[in-house]
Design a protein around this motif. Structure first.
Motif, short mmCIF file in Angstrom:
data_model
loop_
_atom_site.label_atom_id
_atom_site.label_comp_id
_atom_site.label_asym_id
_atom_site.label_seq_id
_atom_site.Cartn_x
_atom_site.Cartn_y
_atom_site.Cartn_z
N TYR A 23 61.88 63.21 46.55
CA TYR A 23 62.18 65.00 47.89
C TYR A 23 63.30 64.55 48.13
O TYR A 23 64.06 63.64 48.23
N TYR A 50 65.21 66.46 51.65
CA TYR A 50 64.66 67.70 52.89
C TYR A 50 65.90 67.50 53.47
O TYR A 50 66.94 67.31 53.33
N PRO A 84 62.36 67.61 59.38
CA PRO A 84 63.11 67.78 57.99
C PRO A 84 62.21 69.47 57.32
O PRO A 84 60.88 68.97 57.41
N PHE A 99 61.66 70.83 53.91
CA PHE A 99 61.42 70.90 52.74
C PHE A 99 62.25 70.86 51.74
O PHE A 99 62.53 72.94 52.31
N GLU A 154 58.47 71.36 42.14
CA GLU A 154 59.02 72.24 43.47
C GLU A 154 60.06 72.50 44.19
O GLU A 154 59.94 71.14 44.39
N SER A 168 48.57 60.72 45.04
CA SER A 168 47.51 59.94 45.44
C SER A 168 46.65 60.54 47.63
O SER A 168 47.94 61.23 48.19
N GLY A 169 45.75 60.32 47.71
CA GLY A 169 45.23 60.46 49.07
C GLY A 169 46.01 59.83 50.11
O GLY A 169 46.30 60.52 51.43
N ARG A 170 46.86 58.95 49.66
CA ARG A 170 47.31 57.79 50.55
C ARG A 170 48.57 57.56 50.36
O ARG A 170 49.44 57.21 50.69
N GLU A 171 48.97 59.29 50.02
CA GLU A 171 50.59 59.00 49.59
C GLU A 171 51.14 59.16 50.61
O GLU A 171 51.15 59.67 51.33
N THR A 172 52.28 57.83 50.72
CA THR A 172 52.78 57.93 51.92
C THR A 172 54.44 58.14 51.72
O THR A 172 54.94 57.05 50.12
N GLN A 173 55.44 58.34 52.12
CA GLN A 173 56.90 58.78 51.50
C GLN A 173 57.83 57.59 52.47
O GLN A 173 57.57 57.22 53.96
N TYR A 174 58.88 57.26 52.25
CA TYR A 174 59.64 56.43 52.91
C TYR A 174 60.80 57.05 52.35
O TYR A 174 61.42 57.12 51.36
N PHE A 175 61.82 57.08 53.79
CA PHE A 175 62.73 57.57 53.52
C PHE A 175 64.08 56.81 53.48
O PHE A 175 64.33 55.74 53.81
N GLY A 176 65.36 57.59 52.73
CA GLY A 176 66.67 56.79 53.05
C GLY A 176 67.54 57.26 54.23
O GLY A 176 66.98 57.98 55.10
#
Lengths: 115, 107
Positions: free
Chosen positions: A33, A35, A43, A45, A56, A99-107
C-alpha cells in the motif's frame, strides 16, 4: 532487519521536477500500500497492489502520480511535475491478504518537500 | 461522513493516570480494527489488533462495540513514553484511518 524499507528517507525538490520513491515490503507479504500523510492528519490512501496487480487507486490521485510493482516485490511511486501541495510524508505498508485478520506494517516513510 | 472519526485531543494527563480514547466507524460490515501509535515524524506502529469484543496487552486494553460501532483504547498507569498520537484504523474492505488522538503524559 526484515521490516518494510523505503528510500529515500528525505527528498527536497523544486516545483515541476519528477521524483520517484521506492518501497521494499516484508518479503512474504503479497500486498503493498501507498499512503500520503500531512501534518495533523491520518494517512490518506493512494493505491495498493496484490502481487504485481494494482487493484485500487484513490480517486484523489491525479494523473501525475503513478505506481508500479513489476515483479510483485518492491514498488515505486513516481510523482511527475511536482507541486508544492505534494509536500507530505509518503508511507508504504505491506500485509498478507486477503484475510479477515490482514494487518499492515509500515515503512519509515519518505518525507517530500517541494520548493 | 468520515469512515473513521476520532477526537483529536490533545489529551494532557499526569503520569500514572488512566486515559481512554474513543473512535467511531461508519461501515457496519467492517471486520477488523486496529490501534497504531505514531511518534512525531515517524511511521505508524501497530499497538493492538481487535477482532472480537476486545484485546488486552499489559497496560493497554482495546474494546469493540459493534452495535454502537465504536472502538476504545484504555491506557492504565500512563508513562511519559506513552506520549504519542494514537491512530484508529478500521478494515472495511479498505483500511480507513482516523486523524489520530494526541496524548501527552506530563511528569
Amino acid at each position: 532487519d526484515t521490516g518494510v524499507s523505503q528510500d529515500p528517507r528525505h527528498k527536497i525538490t523544486k516545483r515541476g521536477q519528477n521524483v520517484t520513491f521506492r518501497c521494499d515490503p516484508i518479503s512474504e507479504h503479497n500486498r503493498l500500500y501507498w499512503y500520503r500523510q500531512t501534518l495533523g492528519q491520518g494517512p490518506e490512501f493512494l493505491t495498493y497492489f496484490q502481487n504485481e496487480a494494482q487493484l485500487e487507486k484513490s480517486r484523489l490521485l491525479s494523473d501525475r502520480f503513478s505506481a508500479e510493482r513489476p515483479k510483485g516485490s518492491f514498488s515505486t511511486l513516481e510523482i511527475q511535475r511536482t507541486e508544492q501541495g505534494d509536500s507530505a510524508m509518503y508511507l508504504c505498508a505491506s500485509s498478507l491478504g486477503p484475510s479477515g485478520r490482514e494487518t499492515q506494517y509500515f515503512g519509515p516513510g519518505t518525507r517530500l518537500l517541494v520548493l | 461522513r468520515k469512515e473513521v472519526e476520532q477526537d483529536p485531543g490533545p489529551f494532557n494527563v499526569p503520569e500514572g493516570a488512566t486515559v481512554a480514547f474513543n473512535c467511531t466507524y461508519s461501515n457496519s460490515a467492517s471486520q477488523s480494527f486496529f490501534w497504531y501509535r505514531q511518534d512525531c515524524r515517524k511511521e505508524p506502529k501497530l499497538l493492538m489488533s481487535v477482532y472480537s469484543s476486545g484485546n488486552e496487552d499489559g497496560r493497554f486494553t482495546a474494546q469493540l462495540n459493534r452495535a454502537s460501532q465504536y472502538i476504545s483504547l484504555l491506557i492504565r498507569d500512563s508513562k511519559l513514553s506513552d506520549s504519542a498520537t494514537y491512530l484508529c484504523v478500521v478494515n472495511g474492505g479498505q483500511f480507513y484511518f482516523g486523524t489520530g488522538t494526541s496524548l501527552t503524559v506530563i511528569p
